[in-house]
Design a protein around this motif. Sequence first.
Motif, mmCIF file in Angstrom:
data_model
loop_
_atom_site.group_PDB
_atom_site.id
_atom_site.type_symbol
_atom_site.label_atom_id
_atom_site.label_comp_id
_atom_site.label_asym_id
_atom_site.label_seq_id
_atom_site.Cartn_x
_atom_site.Cartn_y
_atom_site.Cartn_z
ATOM 1 N N GLU A 39 0.970 -1.135 0.376
ATOM 2 C CA GLU A 39 0.051 -0.133 -0.146
ATOM 3 C C GLU A 39 0.842 1.247 0.015
ATOM 4 N N ASP A 40 1.770 1.085 0.939
ATOM 5 C CA ASP A 40 2.635 2.526 0.414
ATOM 6 C C ASP A 40 3.363 2.651 -0.254
ATOM 7 N N LEU A 41 3.581 1.875 -1.067
ATOM 8 C CA LEU A 41 4.062 2.137 -2.298
ATOM 9 C C LEU A 41 3.406 2.208 -3.555
ATOM 10 N N HIS A 42 2.273 1.621 -3.629
ATOM 11 C CA HIS A 42 1.006 2.130 -4.205
ATOM 12 C C HIS A 42 1.230 3.644 -3.950
ATOM 13 N N THR A 43 0.651 3.509 -3.049
ATOM 14 C CA THR A 43 1.272 5.691 -2.646
ATOM 15 C C THR A 43 2.178 7.170 -2.721
ATOM 16 N N PHE A 44 2.646 6.115 -3.212
ATOM 17 C CA PHE A 44 4.085 6.691 -2.702
ATOM 18 C C PHE A 44 4.148 8.362 -2.773
ATOM 19 N N PRO A 45 3.443 8.492 -4.304
ATOM 20 C CA PRO A 45 3.731 9.833 -4.758
ATOM 21 C C PRO A 45 2.800 11.257 -3.446
ATOM 22 N N VAL A 46 2.214 9.953 -2.287
ATOM 23 C CA VAL A 46 2.161 10.715 -0.738
ATOM 24 C C VAL A 46 3.739 11.687 0.149
ATOM 25 N N PHE A 47 4.520 10.598 -0.576
ATOM 26 C CA PHE A 47 5.798 10.902 0.026
ATOM 27 C C PHE A 47 6.274 12.055 -0.778
ATOM 28 N N GLN A 48 5.938 11.831 -1.237
ATOM 29 C CA GLN A 48 7.537 12.567 -2.615
ATOM 30 C C GLN A 48 6.700 14.776 -2.291
ATOM 31 N N GLY A 49 8.540 14.656 -3.326
ATOM 32 C CA GLY A 49 8.162 16.482 -2.927
ATOM 33 C C GLY A 49 6.899 16.856 -2.667
ATOM 34 N N GLU A 50 5.761 16.830 -3.938
ATOM 35 C CA GLU A 50 5.240 18.244 -3.373
ATOM 36 C C GLU A 50 4.066 16.967 -3.264
ATOM 37 N N GLY A 51 3.742 15.944 -2.644
ATOM 38 C CA GLY A 51 3.450 15.281 -1.478
ATOM 39 C C GLY A 51 2.067 15.532 -0.870
ATOM 40 N N LEU A 52 1.321 15.425 -0.193
ATOM 41 C CA LEU A 52 0.572 16.016 0.826
ATOM 42 C C LEU A 52 1.184 15.472 2.397
ATOM 43 N N LEU A 53 2.033 14.280 2.183
ATOM 44 C CA LEU A 53 3.086 14.190 3.074
ATOM 45 C C LEU A 53 4.701 13.863 3.397
ATOM 46 N N SER A 54 4.623 15.245 2.320
ATOM 47 C CA SER A 54 6.082 15.616 1.875
ATOM 48 C C SER A 54 7.242 15.741 2.756
ATOM 49 N N TRP A 55 8.677 15.089 2.613
ATOM 50 C CA TRP A 55 9.657 15.085 3.336
ATOM 51 C C TRP A 55 10.007 16.627 4.180
ATOM 52 N N LYS A 56 10.190 17.568 2.702
ATOM 53 C CA LYS A 56 10.821 19.165 3.021
ATOM 54 C C LYS A 56 9.660 19.242 4.392
ATOM 55 N N ILE A 57 8.198 19.294 4.217
ATOM 56 C CA ILE A 57 7.946 20.150 5.166
ATOM 57 C C ILE A 57 7.553 19.185 6.767
ATOM 58 N N SER A 58 7.642 17.372 6.352
ATOM 59 C CA SER A 58 7.784 16.975 7.114
ATOM 60 C C SER A 58 9.008 17.566 8.623
ATOM 61 N N ARG A 59 10.438 17.721 7.358
ATOM 62 C CA ARG A 59 11.367 17.756 8.240
ATOM 63 C C ARG A 59 11.189 18.559 8.703
ATOM 64 N N LEU A 60 10.667 19.606 9.095
ATOM 65 C CA LEU A 60 10.601 21.047 9.642
ATOM 66 C C LEU A 60 10.003 20.927 11.203
ATOM 67 N N ILE A 61 9.330 19.471 11.271
ATOM 68 C CA ILE A 61 8.937 19.272 12.527
ATOM 69 C C ILE A 61 9.490 19.712 14.142
ATOM 70 N N GLY A 62 10.871 19.382 13.528
ATOM 71 C CA GLY A 62 12.321 19.743 15.362
ATOM 72 C C GLY A 62 13.224 20.481 14.163
ATOM 73 N N LYS A 63 13.846 20.766 15.838
ATOM 74 C CA LYS A 63 15.472 21.862 15.772
ATOM 75 C C LYS A 63 15.947 20.523 15.364
ATOM 76 N N SER A 64 15.938 19.361 15.815
ATOM 77 C CA SER A 64 17.092 18.264 15.337
ATOM 78 C C SER A 64 16.743 17.465 14.347
#
Lengths: 170, 276
Positions: B31-56
Amino acid sequence: MSIGIGAFFLSILILTLLREIKGVSAWLKTHFPLLMQFIPTWSFFAPIPNMLDYHLYYRGVKKNGEMSAWQEWTYLPEKRPWFACVWNPSKRFSKGFLDIAHDLLRFSNQFDNPLHICSSLPYLHLLNFLSAFVQDTDLEKIQFTILTESRLQAPQIAFVSEVHPLRRNR
Amino acid sequence: MNFFSWFATVEHAYQATGLLLAIGLWIAALEDLHTFPVFQGEGLLSWKISRLIGKSYCQGTRAKIIHFWLNDLSLKIGVWMRIFGSMALFVLSALNLHSPLLLILLFLGTLQMYMRSPYSLDGAHQMHLIVLLGTSLGTLFGSFPWVKELCLGFIAAQLTCSYAISGITKLCSPVWVKSSAVYAVFSTQIYGHAGVYQWLTRYPSLARLSCWSVMLFEALFPLAFFVPPLGGVGFLAAGLGFHLANALFMGLNDFLFAFIAAYPSVIYFLMKWGSS
């Protein structure tokens, strides 16, 4: 070794129970944020289950300054397929958006300063997503809103964003 | 009780756990593979935004390590590793072989998803991690006395906590006690079901019955260890029915295999304590 592993498991179990006590949980999350990230939360669908659907709408400001009509980003299928009991990948979108919407509404209730809200993680997630999702080259700026509804409740506006320039026009 | 007495040995409990865990992990990874675009740069759960969660997550050496582990490419590798790893786990479990390295890799792969974003995760992810942690340590340090049993005990205790905490929290909630929770949940599109909603509207007593059945089953689950083994198995049968209904009518497919994977641990202790 057995004692070490036993002590490790026991501490996880104690923290699992403590995290369900409101005051203690807040204290633990403040003082040990990294550790508490790994402790499970088991109070799903409780005390208040999710009783609403959240809908994301967006509209743009055209180059001539005119506002476009609100459009919905559809992520919920009208009806779940019968095989969703085994294979249901669409929940990545639906649960992801539900969590983001919950978090954004919590932020907007907690803070009055728009700067705090606009720089929050859920807000940035939605803005980043919509900036790429909206393909209309005539649009210069974007605004989004979250609506709540269910079979028991008529649609209600829960949140309206600021207007932001679209990245590709910068 | 003959079928259940098969679980009375540690090896069989690990074997059954491995088989059920493998199925759940395989579906989740696909299921994660099938919906992988959700995790990519412009996806809803993009890492470039998620990583802003904390200083560390943004500055310093720790951030570099976190970024190396959680970036899009590493995540994709992790997803593929979970797909093949869960297939290997199924085959090895069927042969009653246990590989601590494989279980640790699957644990790290599942943890990767857990650490990447606070959104889109649920109780099934948590239960997968608990079962993987227990079985990894159990197979890695299995040669030490009691460790294998201790790990099964941890899985069984977390399963019991999960039901009991959820049940007790519901019993303290007016929405659940007044029996409106199930009706309201089924009125939504995300977790609801049009057919069930119509039935609940037509027969309000069904809504009351389902609310109280869920609350009592969950809150009383710890009693499974204090009644004769057949009664304990009855609790598990109720749990299986509960998860099947959730999968069928709410789309919660991942809870089914994740939670059922913890059942062999409970059956092991029911059989062990029942025979002594």
